[in-house]
Design an enzyme around this catalytic site. Structure first.
Site, PDB file in Angstrom:
ATOM      1  N   HIS A 146     124.717 -29.527  80.064  1.00 22.32           N
ATOM      2  CA  HIS A 146     124.626 -30.786  79.331  1.00 22.32           C
ATOM      3  C   HIS A 146     125.417 -31.914  79.989  1.00 22.32           C
ATOM      4  CE1 HIS A 146     123.962 -32.134  74.872  1.00 22.32           C
ATOM      5  NE2 HIS A 146     123.581 -33.056  75.714  1.00 22.32           N
ATOM      6  N   SER A 189     116.507 -40.836  74.689  1.00 21.71           N
ATOM      7  CA  SER A 189     116.681 -42.191  74.145  1.00 21.71           C
ATOM      8  C   SER A 189     115.786 -43.212  74.848  1.00 21.71           C
ATOM      9  CB  SER A 189     118.149 -42.632  74.210  1.00 21.71           C
ATOM     10  OG  SER A 189     118.958 -41.822  73.391  1.00 21.71           O
ATOM     11  N   PRO A 190     114.496 -42.904  75.040  1.00 17.94           N
ATOM     12  CA  PRO A 190     113.612 -43.863  75.700  1.00 17.94           C
ATOM     13  C   PRO A 190     113.314 -45.087  74.844  1.00 17.94           C
ATOM     14  CG  PRO A 190     112.331 -42.042  74.831  1.00 17.94           C
ATOM     15  CD  PRO A 190     113.776 -41.676  74.636  1.00 17.94           C
ATOM     16  N   LEU A 191     113.709 -45.025  73.562  1.00 26.34           N
ATOM     17  CA  LEU A 191     113.509 -46.161  72.664  1.00 26.34           C
ATOM     18  C   LEU A 191     114.816 -46.897  72.373  1.00 26.34           C
ATOM     19  CD1 LEU A 191     110.982 -44.511  70.181  1.00 26.34           C
ATOM     20  CD2 LEU A 191     110.501 -46.032  72.116  1.00 26.34           C
ATOM     21  N   GLY A 192     115.792 -46.734  73.278  1.00 27.10           N
ATOM     22  CA  GLY A 192     117.047 -47.463  73.111  1.00 27.10           C
ATOM     23  C   GLY A 192     117.754 -47.133  71.818  1.00 27.10           C
ATOM     24  N   ARG A 193     117.759 -45.849  71.475  1.00 29.47           N
ATOM     25  CA  ARG A 193     118.385 -45.372  70.229  1.00 29.47           C
ATOM     26  C   ARG A 193     117.825 -46.103  69.010  1.00 29.47           C
ATOM     27  NH1 ARG A 193     122.112 -41.832  71.973  1.00 29.47           N
ATOM     28  NH2 ARG A 193     122.969 -42.138  74.053  1.00 29.47           N
ATOM     29  N   GLY A 194     116.512 -46.315  69.043  1.00 28.84           N
ATOM     30  CA  GLY A 194     115.812 -46.942  67.928  1.00 28.84           C
ATOM     31  C   GLY A 194     115.674 -48.439  68.034  1.00 28.84           C
ATOM     32  N   GLY A 201     113.797 -49.931  64.818  1.00 23.89           N
ATOM     33  CA  GLY A 201     114.542 -48.982  64.005  1.00 23.89           C
ATOM     34  C   GLY A 201     115.787 -49.548  63.361  1.00 23.89           C
ATOM     35  N   TYR A 227     124.218 -29.836  68.852  1.00 20.94           N
ATOM     36  CA  TYR A 227     123.550 -30.673  67.861  1.00 20.94           C
ATOM     37  C   TYR A 227     123.739 -30.070  66.472  1.00 20.94           C
ATOM     38  CZ  TYR A 227     121.090 -32.895  71.814  1.00 20.94           C
ATOM     39  OH  TYR A 227     120.769 -33.554  72.965  1.00 20.94           O
TER      40      TYR A 227
END
Length: 328
Positions: free
Chosen positions: A120, A199-204, A209, A54
């Site tokens: 990873h 990514s539980p928010l679907g990448r925003g 987002g 990262y």
């Protein structure tokens, strides 16, 4: 409220730290990113997730510089196994590479141990027993307290677990990414492994987002992801608008509903949404004790799922690095 992760009770709402240094366009200035980390800890986040790649080590350095003096207040996870050589991306889970990367991560993070260290990605060129053996040696040396794997198939998770128990499996999991439901989720539940959803928010997308994907920068990973392209995004946005309407009806924010859905998938499930915005962080945490009823969970699950979403989750070149089972 807390859930078990690698032998420790932690808040199931963790923080995915990737976006603080790269991944979604222009990252915040280091001083602003540091404020997000400090705010997260103050709001009750006690699980921070990072990786050596990262920001090419910058994320680990940021965490070390910002939170080293509060190290006893949180659970710290990092990862190794993905490598970049200019534009080329690959995997390397050779024991020597794993142990060298671990020492470099510890130095950047300014700590003498990690609570959890993931491979990873799956490296088919290295016997699983060899990679896990290196992690066991690191545990024996006190450098890591547990190990996990990320985006591995159920069969390979079982093979690793037979060498030494796996503490956690990290994989993408949200209303619109359900691959884990093919086999990995049940495998983790059976073996007593924590399932950490990135990514539980679907990448925003499920947190209001983004609406206009034509504005995405090339440095934003969503720029190349099929679900955000000009063909698929209009159909996905229609699903999102329906989801947002349900959240408004229930008096919650879309992000809160999306996170609650993922956490409802099992008592061993954790979420690590990322953000660069303290207000969004506070919003994610504000309803952490809320448990929607089954009817609401079923309603949104039927609205957004693997069958209704348009486009694969990764472009073809990235999908090649993913071991998790795929829908056919």
């Amino acid at each position: 409220m807390k859930r078990l992760l690698a032998g420790r009770q932690v808040n199931p709402f963790g923080l995915g730290c990737m976006g603080l240094t790269h991944g979604y366009g222009v990252p915040p200035a280091p001083e602003d990113a540091a404020k997000v980390l400090e705010a997260a800890l103050d709001l009750g986040v006690d699980h921070f997730d990072t990786a050596n790649i990262y920001g090419a080590g910058r994320c680990e350095t940021l965490i070390g510089n910002t939170l080293a003096h509060r190290r006893d207040e949180f659970f710290l996870a990092s990862k190794t196994g993905i490598m970049f050589d200019g534009p080329k991306r690959g995997t390397n889970c050779h024991p020597d590479a794993v142990l060298k990367s671990l020492d470099e991560s510890l130095a950047r993070l300014k700590t003498d141990h990690l609570d959890l260290f993931y491979l990873h990605r799956f490296d088919a060129s290295v016997p699983i027993a060899d990679s896990i053996g290196a992690l066991v040696r690191a545990m024996e040396a006190g450098k890591i307290l547990s190990y996990g794997v990320s985006e591995w198939s159920a069969a390979h998770i079982r093979e690793a677990h037979a060498v030494h128990p796996v503490a956690a499996v990290q994989t993408e999991y949200s209303l619109w990414t359900r691959n884990v439901e093919i086999a990995v989720r049940d495998t983790c539940a059976e073996l007593g492994i924590a399932l950490v959803a990135f990514s539980p928010l679907g990448r925003g997308a499920l947190a209001e987002g983004i609406r206009d994907t034509s504005t995405l920068l090339e440095s934003d990973i969503r720029y190349s992801h099929p679900r955000f392209d000009a063909d698929n995004w209009p159909r996905n946005l229609a699903l999102i608008d329906g989801f947002n309407a349900v959240a408004r009806r229930e008096g919650v924010m879309p992000a809160q509903l999306a996170l609650a859905w993922v956490l409802s998938r099992g008592d061993n499930v954790h979420v690590i949404p990322g953000t660069t915005n303290i207000a969004h962080l506070a919003e994610n945490m504000a309803r952490q004790d809320w448990q929607p009823d089954a009817a609401l969970l079923d309603e949104v699950g039927a609205l957004i799922n693997q069958q209704t979403v348009s486009g694969p989750r990764y472009p073809a070149n990235m999908q090649k690095t993913i071991d998790t089972e795929e829908f056919t």
